[in-house]
Design a protein around this motif. Structure first.
Motif, PDB file in Angstrom:
ATOM      1  N   GLN A 121      17.436  55.404  67.468  1.00  7.45           N
ATOM      2  CA  GLN A 121      17.589  56.586  68.330  1.00  7.45           C
ATOM      3  C   GLN A 121      17.431  56.208  69.794  1.00  7.45           C
ATOM      4  O   GLN A 121      18.194  56.632  70.650  1.00  7.45           O
ATOM      5  CB  GLN A 121      16.511  57.620  68.009  1.00  7.45           C
ATOM      6  N   PHE A 122      16.414  55.382  70.027  1.00 12.22           N
ATOM      7  CA  PHE A 122      16.126  54.994  71.403  1.00 12.22           C
ATOM      8  C   PHE A 122      17.276  54.167  71.971  1.00 12.22           C
ATOM      9  O   PHE A 122      17.754  54.410  73.079  1.00 12.22           O
ATOM     10  CB  PHE A 122      14.816  54.203  71.443  1.00 12.22           C
ATOM     11  N   GLY A 126      20.083  56.257  72.770  1.00 13.86           N
ATOM     12  CA  GLY A 126      19.805  56.987  74.008  1.00 13.86           C
ATOM     13  C   GLY A 126      20.088  56.123  75.228  1.00 13.86           C
ATOM     14  O   GLY A 126      20.640  56.592  76.230  1.00 13.86           O
ATOM     15  N   LEU A 127      19.710  54.839  75.126  1.00 15.96           N
ATOM     16  CA  LEU A 127      19.973  53.930  76.249  1.00 15.96           C
ATOM     17  C   LEU A 127      21.476  53.768  76.453  1.00 15.96           C
ATOM     18  O   LEU A 127      21.973  53.755  77.582  1.00 15.96           O
ATOM     19  CB  LEU A 127      19.325  52.569  75.989  1.00 15.96           C
ATOM     20  N   CYS A 149      20.207  62.133  71.773  1.00 16.45           N
ATOM     21  CA  CYS A 149      19.354  61.927  70.619  1.00 16.45           C
ATOM     22  C   CYS A 149      18.006  62.578  70.808  1.00 16.45           C
ATOM     23  O   CYS A 149      16.996  61.928  70.861  1.00 16.45           O
ATOM     24  CB  CYS A 149      19.156  60.440  70.396  1.00 16.45           C
TER      25      CYS A 149
END
Lengths: 274, 302, 274
Positions: free
Chosen positions: B249-250, B253-254, B300
């Motif tokens: 998810q992270f 997101g990036l 996200c």
């Protein structure tokens, strides 16, 4: 906190008959009304024994356990204690008594000798709270894993307890079932229920108000989830949830402002990227 | 050499009102030496698929081929196929029946006709392969710890010297230490040349370790591929019962914020990327992250 | 390889039909009346009437006839053995002879009667179990036996025991199937060798099965205790049994039907040989 204590354990020791070592060795713990406490620890640390002590299923070999001021040693208090404290165990299949959903939920209230109209009210409320109202007449064994565990939860709620003890209740569920179960707990908590959640899944401790670490039969750490994930857990060799590792790593390198929550969305929003 | 599954369908209670379709039209293959994970919710058909891989279940339609031999009803070689593909059931310690761990591990090779010194050697090899202390071989398997029991159970399957090892939720019921040790053990077995098929609902660990993943939903294989492709697929198409792991998810997101980064990179990769692209040291910024306001396109949210 | 799937053995099928709605006592009593009625039937036309009756019951329970017949399958071999024994071992007028086996006319008649009776017996019994939840069934039994409680018969404990035993049947099948499969995948061979070898080959199935069932029974006992179950204590019911007009109607209708069959059997059909 000046809330009424629900559980007070003083120097509780317990050894299973015939076992070479004690499961609990001098455990002290106080849990107040309305708290959501996560009890964490490795397998064999004594967590499940503790759950059974709190429900008077086991009597301490040393020390005392008080539930709402009543000593679990006192035989005459046992019915009241069992009424005040409900347990949900690990394997949902091992808790289902009846083959029809509503009959299973009714099992507890029936044991209390309540009149049938009151049992009906309790069963309907409990099914509602567990999100199973539409399954009332289904076969208990036709439910999915998550639903079965919520059925066990409904059976516990129908006793209208002051506190719920969940002994690894999510460990046999898949992520879907786990989420549905945990969101149920969230709404119970806001309704004022005292929740003692025994788990070895660290990420489940994040939702709680307070984390207590049990190690070799003792309570060795007690504090907020923030402090716990802020570093305390490292001492007990727990598996860190990956988002918490990421959080700590970013924080320690100064990439996140202080006070950001250890949540993926919040971390992303707080990053300052070029 | 591989296990090939083509257009496999299977229903339980076929021909009764209680019919349940467990698999419909699933195709996947496992090469020797590969690590394939099968992920999906409970009841998605993962276990049924696993039981086809070692000829415990016979295809009702479609085909299963193990190293070139097709699995057919009443075929003679089914037992040989079962030797070739070892299957470790969920909670395998629940199948223990013997009085010592040694006897338990010897069960499979004994069934396949090994006797005497050959059998002893096989048991010893299997025990050492799973890192089980030789002293524990004489102990009662029920008195061992959860992690040790799991090792005995796995040893009892690999003692038959399979080429493929299929494991149904091998980490279920273990605590963090147990999971860590078991995962390490599986990696070592793979390094020694064994193909690993892991049925799991832990998406993160599957993404970390598999060469390929099969994602199952309601009996259908929704996608097969490497970790990166499967992660990208899952971000586009939510699959029942699978929660996108936080690190993925992270990373997603990036990416949405214009950073090029693999979706299934490890923690170090992510932190390094963030560090590279971080504008200013943030320690001196106001606590509620003023610069976050400019960015509202997070894909996200959690 | 086909394992134990698809065996239903008269498991409860939840529903809201006329038969489902009858008082369990009514259904238990009716089943006994039916069984005694069956033993008064002896001629082919009698059994034709019984068959029509079974079709009617299937309609009244909204359970397809096929499902009812299928549930009789596990005991079919018992029926077959009875039929064979009767054919060959009933003395009387010889019809034909094959070696030392002689078949008599009386034997054929007897075999037909016994086979039919057994078949209907099993069908009606599984009808009872399919339309009565285990909980209701044991409630019914408890109430029927409650006069005996005055002389110390543990009617209430028996009822709970019954509920749980019935509830365990599906679990038992599932676990047996799983363990069988697991041992087969470890190369176990149940199909070859002599009788002794085959019997021995089941040890790796029976031992884990017993261990598992005992463990689960123990877990269930703990779960029941924590839900305030005290053996022998007074329990109330969510759905208390209420004998209604339709129960009286059902039993009366049944008695009338059986009287009719018996009357036919003794008058019109007196001279029928089959």
């Amino acid at each position: 906190m000046n809330r009424k204590p629900i559980f007070s354990l003083r120097g509780v020791e317990y050894a299973y008959p015939g076992a070479p070592s004690r499961a609990l060795c001098g455990l002290d713990l106080e849990i107040a009304e309305g708290e959501w406490v996560a009890l964490v620890g490795a397998n064999g640390s004594g967590k499940s024994t503790l759950a059974k002590i709190c429900n008077a299923l086991l009597t301490p070999t040393q020390g005392d356990c008080f539930v709402m001021g009543r000593n679990t040693r006192d035989e005459t208090c046992v019915p009241d204690i069992r009424r005040a404290v409900s347990l949900v165990f690990q394997n949902p299949e091992d808790q289902i008594v009846a083959s029809v959903v509503e009959e299973d939920v009714a099992f507890g209230p029936e044991n209390l000798g309540l009149p049938s109209h009151e049992i009906r009210v309790r069963v309907d409320r409990a099914l509602e709270m567990a999100g199973l109202a539409s399954c009332r007449l289904k076969g208990s064994f036709s439910l999915s894993g998550g639903q079965k565990q919520r059925l066990a939860l409904a059976g516990a709620l129908a006793m209208q307890p002051a506190a719920l003890i969940l002994d690894e209740s999510t460990s046999m569920l898949d992520p879907e079932g786990r989420q549905s179960f945990l969101s149920c707990l969230g709404s119970l908590k806001s309704a004022g229920m005292t929740i003692v959640q025994i788990t070895h899944r660290m990420e489940e401790a994040i939702q709680s108000d307070r984390v207590v670490v049990i190690d070799s039969g003792r309570s060795v750490w007690d504090g907020t989830p923030g402090d716990f994930f802020g570093g305390a857990y490292v001492r007990w060799n727990f598996e860190e949830p990956p988002d918490v590792s990421l959080y700590r790593e970013l924080l320690s390198r100064g990439l996140l402002p202080d006070g950001t929550l250890p949540d993926v969305g919040a971390m992303l929003d707080a990053l300052c990227l070029s | 050499m591989s296990v090939v599954i083509e257009c496999l369908s299977y229903s339980y209670n076929l021909g009764t009102p209680a019919i349940v379709t467990a698999l419909s039209d699933v195709s996947v293959s496992v090469e020797r030496g590969e690590w394939v994970s099968i992920v999906g919710h409970t009841g998605s058909g993962k276990s049924t698929l696993a039981q086809h891989m070692n000829a415990l279940l016979i295809p009702q339609s479609g085909r299963v081929e193990i190293d070139g031999t097709e699995v057919k009803p009443k075929a003679k070689g089914l037992r040989d196929l079962r030797r070739k593909v070892g299957l470790v059931f969920q909670y395998p310690e629940q199948q223990f029946f013997a009085e010592t761990a040694r006897e338990e591990i010897a069960f499979a090779p004994h069934n396949w006709g090994l006797r005497g010194q050959d059998l002893d050697r096989r048991v010893a090899d299997a025990a050492s392969a799973v890192g089980l202390d030789a002293a524990l071989l004489e102990s009662n398997p029920f008195s061992l710890s959860g992690g040790q029991q799991r090792r005995v159970a796995i040893a009892s399957v690999i003692a038959a010297k399979p080429d493929y090892l299929v494991l149904d939720e091998p980490t279920a019921g273990l605590d963090a230490t147990g999971i860590r040790e078991l995962t390490h053990l599986l990696s070592e077995l793979k390094r020694d040349g064994l193909a690993i098929v892991q049925v799991t609902h832990d998406l993160q660990s599957a993404l970390d370790r598999s060469d390929r993943l099969l994602v199952m939903e309601n009996g259908v294989g929704v996608t097969v591929g490497g970790a990166e492709d499967v992660a990208a697929f899952l971000l586009r198409n939510p699959v029942r019962g699978l929660v996108i792991p936080p690190l993925v998810q992270f990373s997603a997101g990036l990416r949405a914020r214009g950073i090029e980064i693999p979706l299934t990179g490890d923690l170090d990769t992510i932190v390094r990327k963030v560090e590279e692209r971080s504008a200013t040291p943030l320690k001196y910024e106001p606590a509620n992250g003023a610069c976050a306001a400019s960015d509202g396109q997070g894909r996200c949210s959690s | 390889m086909q394992f134990l799937s698809g065996i239903s053995l008269g498991q409860f099928i939840p529903g809201e039909s006329f038969l489902h709605g009858l008082d369990p006592r009514c259904k238990i009593i009716s089943t006994f009346i039916l069984l005694s009625g069956l033993f008064m039937a002896s001629k082919a036309p009698d059994f034709a009437l019984w068959a029509i009756f079974l079709v009617c019951l299937s309609a009244m329970s909204r359970i397809p006839l096929g499902t009812i017949l299928k549930s009789a399958r596990p005991v079919l071999f018992l029926v077959a053995i009875t039929v064979l024994l009767n054919i060959f071992w009933t003395p009387g007028r010889e019809v034909f002879r094959a070696g030392f086996l002689r078949v008599t006319a009386e034997g054929l008649v007897m075999a037909f009667e016994m086979g039919m009776r057994l078949f209907f017996l099993v069908s009606f019994a599984s009808m009872l179990m399919m339309t009565t939840s285990p909980m209701a069934f044991s409630d019914g039994l408890e109430r029927l036996f409650s006069p005996l409680a005055k002389v110390g018969f543990p009617a209430s404990e028996m009822a709970v025991m019954m509920t749980i035993a019935l509830r365990f049947i599906p679990t038992l099948f599932e676990e047996t199937d799983r363990i069988l499969k697991a041992q087969v995948s470890r190369g176990a061979d149940f199909d070859s060798g002599g009788l002794l070898k085959r019997a021995r080959s089941f040890i790796p199935v029976l031992v884990p099965l017993f261990i598992l069932v005992f463990k689960r029974a123990e877990n269930l006992a703990i779960a029941m205790e924590s839900r305030c179950y005290v053996p022998g204590a007074r329990r109330t019911r969510l759905n208390p049994l209420a004998w209604g007009r339709r129960d009286t109607g059902a039993v009366s209708g049944l008695v009338a039907f059986i009287s009719l069959v018996v009357l036919l059997d003794r008058t019109f059909l007196r001279h029928f040989s089959l």
